[in-house]
Motif scaffolding. Structure first.
Motif, mmCIF file in Angstrom:
data_model
loop_
_atom_site.group_PDB
_atom_site.id
_atom_site.type_symbol
_atom_site.label_atom_id
_atom_site.label_comp_id
_atom_site.label_asym_id
_atom_site.label_seq_id
_atom_site.Cartn_x
_atom_site.Cartn_y
_atom_site.Cartn_z
ATOM 1 N N UNK A 37 39.534 4.601 -72.630
ATOM 2 C CA UNK A 37 38.489 5.219 -73.394
ATOM 3 C C UNK A 37 38.384 6.572 -72.725
ATOM 4 N N UNK A 38 38.597 7.689 -73.435
ATOM 5 C CA UNK A 38 38.297 9.200 -72.842
ATOM 6 C C UNK A 38 38.598 9.932 -73.876
ATOM 7 N N UNK A 39 38.264 11.393 -73.414
ATOM 8 C CA UNK A 39 38.315 12.627 -74.466
ATOM 9 C C UNK A 39 38.882 13.626 -73.837
ATOM 10 N N UNK A 40 39.673 14.398 -74.521
ATOM 11 C CA UNK A 40 40.406 15.623 -74.089
ATOM 12 C C UNK A 40 40.450 16.901 -74.999
ATOM 13 N N UNK A 41 40.381 17.707 -74.413
ATOM 14 C CA UNK A 41 40.186 19.046 -75.560
ATOM 15 C C UNK A 41 41.272 20.077 -74.938
ATOM 16 N N UNK A 42 42.025 20.735 -75.910
ATOM 17 C CA UNK A 42 42.810 22.018 -75.630
ATOM 18 C C UNK A 42 42.706 22.907 -76.763
ATOM 19 N N UNK A 43 42.605 24.282 -76.164
ATOM 20 C CA UNK A 43 42.461 25.355 -77.117
ATOM 21 C C UNK A 43 44.013 25.841 -77.283
ATOM 22 N N UNK A 44 44.691 25.665 -78.180
ATOM 23 C CA UNK A 44 45.962 26.143 -78.302
ATOM 24 C C UNK A 44 46.088 27.295 -78.924
ATOM 25 N N UNK A 45 47.369 27.901 -78.977
ATOM 26 C CA UNK A 45 47.547 28.981 -80.036
ATOM 27 C C UNK A 45 47.570 28.733 -81.489
ATOM 28 N N UNK A 46 47.652 27.438 -81.676
ATOM 29 C CA UNK A 46 47.740 27.099 -83.148
ATOM 30 C C UNK A 46 46.341 26.586 -83.551
ATOM 31 N N UNK A 47 45.526 26.313 -82.636
ATOM 32 C CA UNK A 47 44.013 25.982 -83.029
ATOM 33 C C UNK A 47 43.353 24.821 -81.933
ATOM 34 N N UNK A 48 42.155 24.559 -81.932
ATOM 35 C CA UNK A 48 41.513 23.690 -81.304
ATOM 36 C C UNK A 48 42.120 22.093 -81.519
ATOM 37 N N UNK A 49 42.525 21.457 -80.393
ATOM 38 C CA UNK A 49 43.210 20.111 -80.479
ATOM 39 C C UNK A 49 42.240 19.192 -79.810
ATOM 40 N N UNK A 50 41.569 18.198 -80.417
ATOM 41 C CA UNK A 50 40.761 17.233 -79.474
ATOM 42 C C UNK A 50 41.350 15.762 -79.807
ATOM 43 N N UNK A 51 41.256 15.090 -78.500
ATOM 44 C CA UNK A 51 42.162 13.785 -78.477
ATOM 45 C C UNK A 51 41.129 12.798 -78.139
ATOM 46 N N UNK A 52 40.612 11.798 -78.875
ATOM 47 C CA UNK A 52 39.856 10.774 -78.579
ATOM 48 C C UNK A 52 40.495 9.539 -78.644
ATOM 49 N N UNK A 53 40.437 9.173 -77.479
ATOM 50 C CA UNK A 53 41.419 7.888 -76.953
ATOM 51 C C UNK A 53 40.479 6.846 -76.826
#
Length: 268
Positions: A37-53
């Motif tokens: 159970x974890x959370x990650x976030x990336x501000x890419x050139x395409x948009x804001x990506x969030x991953x909720x595991x």
């Protein structure tokens, strides 16, 4: 507030490379089922990506996790075997702008097997009714997020991959939209391609498959499930070795077991 968010249900992802492989060019929420159970976030050139595991199981629950975390005006549900065409976000938003009455829009998709397009599921732009909308997969559905929130429409957590009953969460979701009087349309735009070489949940047209279909019919058609069972039982005659009457008996058993949500293993 972002205009469009892709809501991806997936499993066992280690990083955001899946979003790049799918050619996601807008904001996205990736609901990832794994062993932690974890959370990650990336501000890419395409948009804001969030991953909720999460360590949860079940595609309906996974889609709900993404939906509840969404903030976009529009949401597009996704599977990890889809690759989007360039310009997809702008085209989806334009479809809603063209039809301000639409709460839900279903788009086209090209089906790929062994690296080749084997089926072009291209649609007309028109309003859909409950009688002709139950055949579409979740990965073709976009919606106004506020319309779903207003009517508390989410995915059933007992149907679909990783759940007691093998499939049907997409049909139940669309049925809920119709039950709450949302306006559902199809559109000519083709989102991209969907790879159908393998499936992580489908294991064949066996006895459990037909039992599960009976449970699904009970929930899709509360007043007409017994009338619908013969049609669905006999349409699979070329896909299974199970005799027609046995298929029907299994579906009727599912209809009865569905009253108490009994899985196949406990009902038969």
């Amino acid at each position: 507030m972002s205009k469009l968010q892709v809501l991806l249900a997936t499993r066992n992802q280690q990083d955001f490379s899946i979003a790049e492989q799918m050619n996601i060019s807008c904001d996205a929420i990736i609901a990832n089922q794994a062993e932690q159970d974890c959370f990650a976030q990336l501000q890419s050139s395409a948009g804001e990506w969030k991953m909720i595991t999460t360590s949860t199981r079940g595609v309906g629950l996974n889609r709900n996790i993404a939906l509840l975390a969404a903030t976009g005006e529009f949401v597009l549900f996704a599977d990890d075997d889809v690759v989007y065409n360039d310009g997809m976000p702008e085209a989806v938003i334009a479809a809603f702008r063209e039809n301000p009455k639409a709460d839900v829009i279903i788009f086209g998709m090209d089906i790929v097997k062994n690296g080749e397009v084997t089926e072009r599921r291209h649609l007309q732009s028109k309003r859909l009714r409950v009688t002709n909308a139950m055949r579409f997969g979740t990965y073709t559905i976009a919606a106004r997020r506020q319309a779903l929130l207003q009517h508390n429409i989410t995915f059933h957590q007992m149907f679909g991959g990783g759940c007691p009953f093998g499939s049907g969460e997409d049909s139940l979701f669309l049925k809920a939209c119709f039950d709450h009087k949302l306006q559902v349309y199809s559109h000519t735009y083709v989102l991209g391609t969907c790879r159908k070489d393998t499936s992580t949940w489908f294991t064949g047209y066996h006895e459990k498959y037909f039992y599960d279909k009976g449970v699904l019919l009970r929930h899709l058609f509360p007043k007409a499930h017994y009338l619908a069972a013969p049609y669905f039982a006999f349409r699979f005659k070329r896909k299974t070795q199970i005799p027609a009457m046995q298929r029907l008996k299994l579906m009727l058993a599912g209809i009865r077991g569905g009253k108490k949500m009994l899985p196949y293993e406990d009902a038969l």
